[in-house]
Design an enzyme around this catalytic site. Sequence first.
Site, PDB file in Angstrom:
ATOM      1  N   GLU A  17       0.855  -1.161   0.054  1.00 20.89           N
ATOM      2  CA  GLU A  17       0.090  -0.092  -0.074  1.00 20.89           C
ATOM      3  C   GLU A  17       0.816   1.110  -0.121  1.00 20.89           C
ATOM      4  O   GLU A  17       2.105   1.145   0.059  1.00 20.89           O
ATOM      5  CB  GLU A  17      -1.002  -0.056   1.242  1.00 20.89           C
ATOM      6  CG  GLU A  17      -2.508  -0.380   0.953  1.00 20.89           C
ATOM      7  CD  GLU A  17      -3.014   0.907   0.454  1.00 20.89           C
ATOM      8  OE1 GLU A  17      -2.152   1.753   0.043  1.00 20.89           O
ATOM      9  OE2 GLU A  17      -4.465   0.897   0.273  1.00 20.89           O
ATOM     10  N   ARG A 100      -6.400   0.055  13.462  1.00 24.37           N
ATOM     11  CA  ARG A 100      -5.028   0.576  12.724  1.00 24.37           C
ATOM     12  C   ARG A 100      -5.238   1.589  11.848  1.00 24.37           C
ATOM     13  O   ARG A 100      -6.344   2.035  11.437  1.00 24.37           O
ATOM     14  CB  ARG A 100      -4.656  -0.794  12.088  1.00 24.37           C
ATOM     15  CG  ARG A 100      -5.214  -1.205  10.811  1.00 24.37           C
ATOM     16  CD  ARG A 100      -4.350  -2.293  10.007  1.00 24.37           C
ATOM     17  NE  ARG A 100      -5.103  -2.859   9.046  1.00 24.37           N
ATOM     18  CZ  ARG A 100      -5.179  -2.243   7.728  1.00 24.37           C
ATOM     19  NH1 ARG A 100      -4.343  -1.190   7.388  1.00 24.37           N
ATOM     20  NH2 ARG A 100      -5.738  -3.025   6.833  1.00 24.37           N
ATOM     21  N   ASP A 193     -10.165   1.598  -3.523  1.00 21.78           N
ATOM     22  CA  ASP A 193      -8.943   1.675  -2.603  1.00 21.78           C
ATOM     23  C   ASP A 193      -8.254   3.107  -2.881  1.00 21.78           C
ATOM     24  O   ASP A 193      -8.934   4.100  -3.112  1.00 21.78           O
ATOM     25  CB  ASP A 193      -7.802   0.328  -2.831  1.00 21.78           C
ATOM     26  CG  ASP A 193      -7.348  -0.203  -1.663  1.00 21.78           C
ATOM     27  OD1 ASP A 193      -6.820   0.701  -0.916  1.00 21.78           O
ATOM     28  OD2 ASP A 193      -7.318  -1.531  -1.567  1.00 21.78           O
TER      29      ASP A 193
END
Length: 285
Positions: A17, A100, A193
Amino acid sequence: MSAAAELVWDLGAELAEGPAWDAVRGALWFVDIKGRGLHRYTPATGDTASWDTPDQIGFALPAEDGSLVCGVRGGLHRFEPDTGVFTLIQPVEQDRPQNRLNDGFVAPDGSLWFGSMDDSEVVKTGALYRWADGELTRHDDGYGVTNGPCLSPDGRTLYHHDTLARTILAFDHDDGALSNRRVFAVTDDGYADGPSMDSAGVLHVGLFNGWGVAQFSPEGERIGKIDMPVQTVTKAAFGGEDLRDLYMTTAWLGNADKRGEQPTLGGLYRLRVKTPGLPQNLIRL
């Protein structure tokens, strides 16, 4: 645009990522969230480097002093590439231990925007934050999986995703303040995303399980797609000296059974594009 994306690093990341171009070093930084790794790719030499991280890491973004600010579970950490040392500089969500940190972005004023999410991807406990001048501010809440944000070229529109809802949100942005929250677009061929913006105002959105990168006009119209040879694209970001190299991170998370037919899942890809991206801003510490 070239016909196909090039695999430049077949590292097999579980959840790569956050690609971010470092113009000073001429290198690309990105992370493997679940693999707890920070990675650097230097295209001029092909050199690669990797560091273990203290916990799951959502992003690593360059700062003005040459360090990186990293979104590690539980807080923001300062990372010194020369020593490999991570130092906690800002606790985040001590009251949400199930969360997170995920994606992040640096605004032209040097402020850091980032999101959080429930690590199990079940409860909508994710939020959108801004960190500037040592102060952490929560700007939005109630996300399943956050991704982004990024800004339009004029800085007046901020885009942020709830990936679980396949929804791209837009906000009016004015000097770090957000208003007029609205749905900008919905992706029906994959989960929206990580986003990045090119210099013409076209939003590039990685499609998790969508085999590519979706492109949207400033009006929210779907105007194109970059096809990829793997199904899980997590984010695309612009790099290179002229910002025309589009780097794309991928993942095998959720698709481990597909690795036989897609052996380069989790690799880093690059595609030469016509329209350059926006420069990577540096965090002001």
